[in-house]
Design a protein around this motif. Structure first.
Motif, mmCIF file in Angstrom:
data_model
loop_
_atom_site.group_PDB
_atom_site.id
_atom_site.type_symbol
_atom_site.label_atom_id
_atom_site.label_comp_id
_atom_site.label_asym_id
_atom_site.label_seq_id
_atom_site.Cartn_x
_atom_site.Cartn_y
_atom_site.Cartn_z
ATOM 1 N N ARG A 78 -37.989 -31.938 -19.883
ATOM 2 C CA ARG A 78 -37.450 -32.105 -21.693
ATOM 3 C C ARG A 78 -37.457 -30.757 -22.221
ATOM 4 O O ARG A 78 -38.213 -29.824 -21.975
ATOM 5 N N SER A 79 -36.237 -30.317 -22.932
ATOM 6 C CA SER A 79 -36.192 -29.351 -23.556
ATOM 7 C C SER A 79 -36.291 -29.562 -25.026
ATOM 8 O O SER A 79 -35.544 -30.422 -25.537
ATOM 9 N N VAL A 80 -37.106 -28.674 -26.033
ATOM 10 C CA VAL A 80 -36.892 -28.827 -27.322
ATOM 11 C C VAL A 80 -36.516 -27.419 -27.994
ATOM 12 O O VAL A 80 -37.685 -26.298 -27.737
ATOM 13 N N GLN A 81 -35.840 -27.251 -28.409
ATOM 14 C CA GLN A 81 -35.033 -25.663 -28.845
ATOM 15 C C GLN A 81 -34.565 -25.839 -30.205
ATOM 16 O O GLN A 81 -33.955 -26.876 -30.954
ATOM 17 N N PRO A 82 -34.744 -24.742 -30.925
ATOM 18 C CA PRO A 82 -34.121 -24.796 -32.389
ATOM 19 C C PRO A 82 -32.663 -24.711 -31.923
ATOM 20 O O PRO A 82 -32.126 -24.065 -31.099
ATOM 21 N N LEU A 83 -31.876 -25.412 -32.970
ATOM 22 C CA LEU A 83 -30.434 -25.694 -32.995
ATOM 23 C C LEU A 83 -29.835 -24.205 -33.084
ATOM 24 O O LEU A 83 -28.752 -24.261 -32.305
ATOM 25 N N PHE A 84 -30.135 -23.305 -33.624
ATOM 26 C CA PHE A 84 -29.831 -21.840 -33.708
ATOM 27 C C PHE A 84 -30.932 -20.928 -33.856
ATOM 28 O O PHE A 84 -31.768 -21.542 -34.661
ATOM 29 N N PRO A 85 -30.887 -19.690 -33.652
ATOM 30 C CA PRO A 85 -32.129 -18.691 -34.084
ATOM 31 C C PRO A 85 -32.342 -18.916 -35.480
ATOM 32 O O PRO A 85 -31.512 -19.011 -36.277
ATOM 33 N N SER A 110 -42.787 -40.866 -22.617
ATOM 34 C CA SER A 110 -42.718 -39.762 -23.132
ATOM 35 C C SER A 110 -41.959 -39.746 -24.398
ATOM 36 O O SER A 110 -42.125 -38.616 -25.280
ATOM 37 N N LEU A 111 -41.278 -40.422 -24.686
ATOM 38 C CA LEU A 111 -40.382 -40.392 -25.873
ATOM 39 C C LEU A 111 -41.616 -40.638 -27.067
ATOM 40 O O LEU A 111 -40.915 -39.900 -28.091
ATOM 41 N N THR A 112 -42.443 -41.166 -26.876
ATOM 42 C CA THR A 112 -43.319 -41.351 -28.176
ATOM 43 C C THR A 112 -44.140 -39.629 -28.406
ATOM 44 O O THR A 112 -44.430 -39.869 -29.677
ATOM 45 N N ASP A 113 -44.043 -39.091 -27.500
ATOM 46 C CA ASP A 113 -44.357 -37.551 -27.892
ATOM 47 C C ASP A 113 -43.610 -36.971 -28.794
ATOM 48 O O ASP A 113 -44.120 -36.033 -29.691
ATOM 49 N N LEU A 114 -42.552 -37.263 -29.239
ATOM 50 C CA LEU A 114 -41.465 -36.729 -30.106
ATOM 51 C C LEU A 114 -41.832 -36.787 -31.553
ATOM 52 O O LEU A 114 -41.374 -36.505 -32.431
ATOM 53 N N LYS A 115 -43.067 -37.904 -31.962
ATOM 54 C CA LYS A 115 -43.322 -38.073 -33.201
ATOM 55 C C LYS A 115 -43.827 -36.924 -33.945
ATOM 56 O O LYS A 115 -43.685 -36.824 -35.129
ATOM 57 N N LYS A 116 -44.127 -35.836 -33.277
ATOM 58 C CA LYS A 116 -44.591 -34.758 -33.639
ATOM 59 C C LYS A 116 -43.634 -33.678 -34.211
ATOM 60 O O LYS A 116 -44.048 -33.017 -35.396
ATOM 61 N N VAL A 117 -42.404 -34.008 -33.955
ATOM 62 C CA VAL A 117 -41.143 -33.180 -34.481
ATOM 63 C C VAL A 117 -40.193 -34.319 -35.284
ATOM 64 O O VAL A 117 -38.959 -34.079 -35.245
ATOM 65 N N LYS A 118 -40.599 -35.418 -35.472
ATOM 66 C CA LYS A 118 -39.657 -36.613 -35.888
ATOM 67 C C LYS A 118 -38.605 -36.002 -36.964
ATOM 68 O O LYS A 118 -37.506 -36.510 -37.373
ATOM 69 N N ASN A 119 -39.352 -35.190 -38.016
ATOM 70 C CA ASN A 119 -38.593 -34.738 -39.298
ATOM 71 C C ASN A 119 -37.773 -33.549 -38.799
ATOM 72 O O ASN A 119 -36.922 -33.154 -39.854
#
Length: 709
Positions: A323-330, A349-358
């Motif tokens: 899984r990759s979680v990166q800023p849309l652009f710098p 593992s999809l439920t882990d993403l609740k930390k960054v849901k916003n």
């Protein structure tokens, strides 16, 4: 105090001086050698040209005053004004002719030059024939006024650009270019050059013999050298000039012009470092490349997000091998989340993403096995704009849940079956800007219904192949390293699984008949080049992909360069040739040895009974940077105190330029009964006639010399 008649007499006499000088300079042209101090006069042309324009136009107005023949005082005032204008016109024309001999050329200059001469000649004739019929004089005055305006317009175009006059009323709309289509030069570099450089380097005004308003001029370079050399900061005129102190007279742009911003300086430098290509697409650069990060932001709408950024520790924790979680652009708080690796996918593992849901704005689950997976968590992604769910085996309930997400702007659900109920719900997603529904089972009737329901949405139903033949993408060559010791695995792949890949290992171009069909990974223990092409029914064959591979072979016990490489391109000396580190083609100033004035002469010795039978030379070719194949390559062996020829070749001189690239030259030796070897690479003595710098010396660049049994 001078009388009016005396002033008139003096002005009429000086007028003939300007006429004579104008004729001399016009007829003699560039053959006339002018002293340097006259350049000051020439450069005063833009300053003094306003005087004749004003005086001549005022003088012309007097010709239109009714009954002026009966008003001698007013007539005399008008004639003197016009006569003074004629004199200033003569001085202005002379200054312009002198200035034109500096660095101005082109069609606009020709129009401006002859327009000025016509204005000068017209005002002289009109003055001396001012007593003829009033109507004829008035018609002539109109023609002269138009000539003054036209000449001024051409002069403004010469100084400020052809669209200077109409620029305020022209459309200021900027075309938004998709990131996938953006070109590094055309869409990133060229706008900077247009804004900061072209005004002094265009048709009509070519300072330093460098023209920057078209690519051919940039590729040719100027009188001081090449505009850019791929990866070579030291010899790229662009990099030299923009990094000079602003007070230096050679600094570009000149200190009285708008200067480059820090970001523009960095973009130009990274463009040269990445190869200075005039055709390369931005997306072909690695995502971590600094040029890509700087430039890609402008091609995605530059949307500004006001929500808070996620915790950096949370983002770091969420990044895993699948899984990759990166800023849309710098510097953006928006996040782009992608899953990859079907075998490693874990639905929980999809439920882990609740930390960054916003913060999640883009989310890709392409090809993940989502059958039966609970996707209700997607409703918590309050800023989700793009969702990629291609070929994920979604059922009707999952699709309908997705169709209820009203924040989506881009949706890709290709490869999932859309039934009638789902189609009805999909047709209500009027917020969508783009929709991808390849291979979803929609009939022609369904497609038409969806187009009418979503008229503002760009809908991609996929390729139907009706009567159109497209070219396949080139195959992808994967190898763990370029220089290896034992054996090397070469893998070939293509985005279209049914495409047939054919390849060769002998440097020849594969075709649909003679090339070997790729079915499984290739293992090699030699040095060579793999070239591959893809073929498929109803498609054009792809362009070739190629890659070299080098077996490290036998290391010499002693090595010496008879001639030192050029100080600019010396890397680490002779050790460079045996360090088993392949240099990158664009950055030829870093790890390549360069030879121009002298051949590369390498002498090597080997341990007893370990003499190699094959020699491989890793060379750089970049015709635009004057780097060509050697004119001749010879390998000699020392036997009984005498050098004997063991191998020789004279590579063909390229008939046109191509981007910087590594090439491999393999040569077999006639025997192995030698005490030491001498390898000589002779640079091209004269660049070919087609080259912009024909007749100059060529360069030979080498980074590795490999010996094998």
């Amino acid at each position: 105090m001078l009388k009016i008649s005396s002033i008139r007499s003096i002005l009429e006499s000086t007028l003939f001086i300007w006429i004579g000088l104008t004729l001399i300079i016009t007829i003699a042209g560039n053959a006339l050698a002018l002293p340097d101090w006259l350049q000051v006069v020439g450069r005063s042309h833009p300053i003094i040209l306003h005087f004749p324009i004003v005086l001549l136009l005022i003088g012309l107005l007097f010709f239109w005053i009714p009954g002026i023949d009966k008003k001698p005082e007013i007539r005399e005032m008008g004639e003197l004004s016009f006569l003074a204008g004629c004199n200033f016109a003569g001085i202005t024309v002379l200054a312009g002719l002198i200035l034109a001999q500096e660095e101005y050329t082109g069609e606009i200059l020709t129009w401006h030059k002859w327009g000025g001469l016509i204005v000068f000649a017209g005002c002289v004739l009109l003055y001396f024939y001012r007593s003829i019929k009033a109507n004829l004089i008035r018609l002539s005055s109109i023609a002269l006024a138009l000539a003054i305006i036209a000449t001024g317009h051409w002069g403004a175009g010469l100084t400020h650009g052809e669209d200077f006059l109409l620029a305020p009323i022209q459309s200021n709309e900027i075309e938004v270019i998709p990131l996938a289509e953006a070109e590094i030069f055309g869409d990133v570099v060229q706008p900077i050059l247009q804004a900061k450089c072209v005004s002094c380097h265009k048709e009509g005004k070519i300072k330093g013999e460098l023209r920057m308003d078209h690519i051919e001029g940039l590729q040719k370079g100027g009188k001081s050298g090449p505009f850019v050399l791929a990866g070579d900061f030291e010899n790229s005129m662009l990099i030299q000039r923009i990094n000079l102190p602003e007070d230096d007279k050679k600094h570009m742009p000149p200190k009285n012009k708008a200067q480059l911003t820090d970001e523009e300086l960095l973009i130009l430098s990274e463009w040269v470092a990445s190869g200075a290509s005039f055709e390369q697409k931005l997306v072909t650069l690695p995502a971590k490349n600094e040029l890509y990060q700087l430039a890609s932001v402008k091609f995605e709408g530059n949307k500004i997000y006001s929500f808070d950024a996620a915790d950096l520790d949370d983002i770091q924790e969420l990044n895993t091998s699948f899984r990759s979680v990166q800023p849309l652009f710098p510097e953006s708080p928006a996040l782009d989340v992608s899953y990859f690796g079907i075998s490693a996918f874990q639905p929980e593992s999809l439920t882990d993403l609740k930390k960054v849901k916003n913060q999640v704005v883009r989310f890709s689950l392409n090809k993940m096995p989502l059958a039966g997976v609970d996707l209700t968590f997607l409703k918590d992604f309050t800023h989700l704009e793009e969702l990629q769910l291609n070929f994920t085996d979604l059922n009707t309930d999952q699709l309908n849940l997705i169709f209820s997400l009203n924040t989506l702007e881009v949706l890709a659900i290709s490869g999932n079956t859309i039934d009638k109920q789902s189609l009805s719900n999909l047709a209500k997603m009027t917020s969508l800007k783009k929709l991808f529904v390849w291979q979803t089972g929609l009939s022609d009737k369904d497609q038409e219904m969806l187009k009418k329901a979503l008229p503002e949405t760009i809908i991609d139903f996929g390729f139907d192949g009706k009567g159109v033949i497209y070219e396949l993408n080139s195959p992808i060559i994967t190898q763990s390293e370029m220089i290896y010791q034992d054996s090397l695995e070469l893998k070939l792949s293509h985005p279209i699984p049914t495409a047939e890949i054919r390849y060769t290992l002998d440097g020849t171009e594969p075709d649909s008949i003679s090339g070997k069909v790729y079915t499984e990974p290739i293992f090699t223990k030699s040095t060579g080049k793999i070239i591959a092409k893809a073929y498929a029914a109803e498609w054009k064959g792809s362009k070739s992909s190629e890659s070299i591979y080098i077996h490290s072979g036998i290391q010499p016990t002693e090595s010496v360069l008879v001639n030192d490489p050029n100080p600019k391109y010396k890397a680490t000396g002779v050790a460079t040739l045996f360090d088993l580190v392949k240099a990158e083609a664009p950055n030829h100033g870093q790890k390549w040895l360069g030879f121009q004035d002298h051949p590369m002469v390498l002498e090597v010795s080997f341990a007893k009974e370990n003499n190699p039978k094959e020699v491989s030379l890793s060379l750089l070719y970049n015709e635009g940077a004057h780097i060509f194949p050697p004119s001749k390559v010879t390998i000699q062996g020392l036997e009984n105190g005498k050098w004997q020829l063991l191998a020789s070749t004279s590579p063909e001189v390229p008939s046109k330029g191509a981007p910087a690239r590594s090439e491999l030259m393999n040569m077999e030796l006639a025997n192995t009964n030698y005490e030491k070897l001498k390898i000589t690479l002779t640079p091209l003595s004269r660049l070919p006639k087609w080259h912009p710098f024909a007749g100059d010396k060529g360069w030979v660049f080498v980074d590795e010399v490999i010996f094998n049994e």
